[in-house]
Design a protein around this motif. Structure first.
Motif, short mmCIF file in Angstrom:
data_model
loop_
_atom_site.label_atom_id
_atom_site.label_comp_id
_atom_site.label_asym_id
_atom_site.label_seq_id
_atom_site.Cartn_x
_atom_site.Cartn_y
_atom_site.Cartn_z
N LEU A 212 55.73 53.45 33.46
CA LEU A 212 56.97 53.30 32.69
C LEU A 212 57.26 51.83 32.40
N ALA A 216 57.56 50.13 28.75
CA ALA A 216 58.78 49.44 28.31
C ALA A 216 58.48 48.01 27.87
N LEU A 224 65.95 49.75 23.66
CA LEU A 224 65.77 50.74 24.72
C LEU A 224 67.05 50.93 25.53
N ASP A 228 66.58 56.45 27.25
CA ASP A 228 65.21 56.39 26.72
C ASP A 228 64.20 56.29 27.86
N LEU A 229 64.48 55.43 28.83
CA LEU A 229 63.58 55.25 29.96
C LEU A 229 63.50 56.53 30.81
N ARG A 232 61.43 59.10 29.06
CA ARG A 232 60.01 58.79 29.14
C ARG A 232 59.46 59.11 30.53
N PRO A 252 67.97 49.59 35.91
CA PRO A 252 67.12 49.58 34.72
C PRO A 252 67.56 48.56 33.67
N LEU A 256 65.46 45.34 32.33
CA LEU A 256 65.18 45.15 30.91
C LEU A 256 65.61 43.76 30.44
#
Length: 312
Positions: A212, A216, A224, A228-229, A232, A252, A256
């Motif tokens: 993942l 990303a 994102l 979305d994460l 996925r 997260p 990012l």
């Protein structure tokens, strides 16, 4: 004369001790008659890097000094010498100004001088300093801290920054600038040590988020979201948050942002792309957003960072 005592006990790093001795031991012409009396104070000959250093006086002399400098120690996992800790504590109680360079902060922590005070050390050891002395307010981003009677510096070159700061306090900006010119360094550096920290990028290995994170990173220019994460990863946003904290130590969105800023650093170092183009390429959207987030994470604006780290 203002006495500066360099505490030479334990196994020391030679760079920080040499920096302090060079700066405080060599007066500029305009201050030659009103400079510092520099002494090396320790229990006996001490190894400093590849050298053996003979002190001028014993540790008891620290209590009669105006300023005590505690240079960096080699191994932060080894407790500092008890006699050094006691002497530094006694010097502070007697009214001396105490300043640590790099990992010398661990000596101040052991002496109880960092309790309820801001402190820093080399970025690689700030987490350990905070864990070992939980009452200290550890700031991992700054080049140095000044609490009046207790000062600390980050690693290596930040020792120069703190020493120049002390000269500024004692002799004013003009003399501090003169010393900085002799050393061929800026009298004051913008930002903090965060700009020198290589951001870890855990994209390999067998942890649960490896695929993942790699996915990303290939899409940092896209907007994102946590949803979305999670989609996925085929999990819920809440469970994804727990996974991120266990693997990266961040949420997260924090991860990012860190990766977007790291990508921006790479582009600023290696390309001539405009700030607007870098913002788009890193998913920041606008130059305004990039400047705000970059300065918050790195400590300096992207333009300043580029001037400092641009590769030829």
């Amino acid at each position: 004369m203002h006495t500066v005592a360099l505490a030479t006990a334990g196994h020391l790093l030679h760079f920080e001790l040499g920096v302090a001795y060079e700066i405080f031991g060599n007066p500029p012409p305009d201050a030659a008659g009103n400079w510092y009396d520099v002494l090396l104070c320790g229990p006996g000959p001490v190894r400093v890097g590849p050298f053996m250093v003979e002190p001028d006086d014993g540790l008891a002399r620290l209590a009669r000094a105006d300023t005590v400098i505690v240079p960096a120690c080699v191994d932060v996992d080894e407790p500092p010498p008890t006699e050094l800790v006691d002497a530094v504590r006694a010097a502070h109680a007697a009214g001396a100004r105490i300043a640590s360079l790099c990992t010398g902060a661990f000596v101040l922590g052991a002496a109880g001088l960092l309790d309820d005070r801001r402190a820093t050390t080399h970025w690689a050891h700030t987490a350990e300093l905070s864990a070992r002395y939980p009452h200290a307010v550890v700031d991992a981003d700054v080049l140095y801290t000044d609490n009046g009677s207790v000062l600390t510096s980050a690693g290596k070159a930040a020792a120069v920054d703190l020493c120049l700061h002390l000269i500024h306090l004692d002799h004013g900006a003009t003399i501090a600038n003169t010393v900085a010119r002799r050393l061929v360094v800026p009298p004051h550096r913008a930002g903090g040590q965060a700009q020198f920290v290589a951001t870890p990028v855990p994209v390999s290995g067998d942890h649960t988020l490896a695929q993942l994170l790699a996915w990303a990173q290939e899409r940092l220019d896209q907007p994102l979201t946590v949803t979305d994460l999670a989609r996925r990863a085929n999990t819920s946003p809440r469970h994804l948050g727990r996974l991120f904290r266990s693997v990266t130590g961040q949420t997260p969105l924090q991860w990012l942002l860190t990766q977007r800023v790291r990508r921006a650093q790479q582009l600023l170092e290696a390309t001539d792309h405009s700030i607007e183009s870098v913002a788009v390429a890193t998913g920041m959207g606008t130059a305004t957003t990039l400047r705000r987030q970059f300065k918050r994470v790195v400590g300096v604006p992207p333009d300043t960072y580029r001037r400092s780290f641009r590769t030829t």
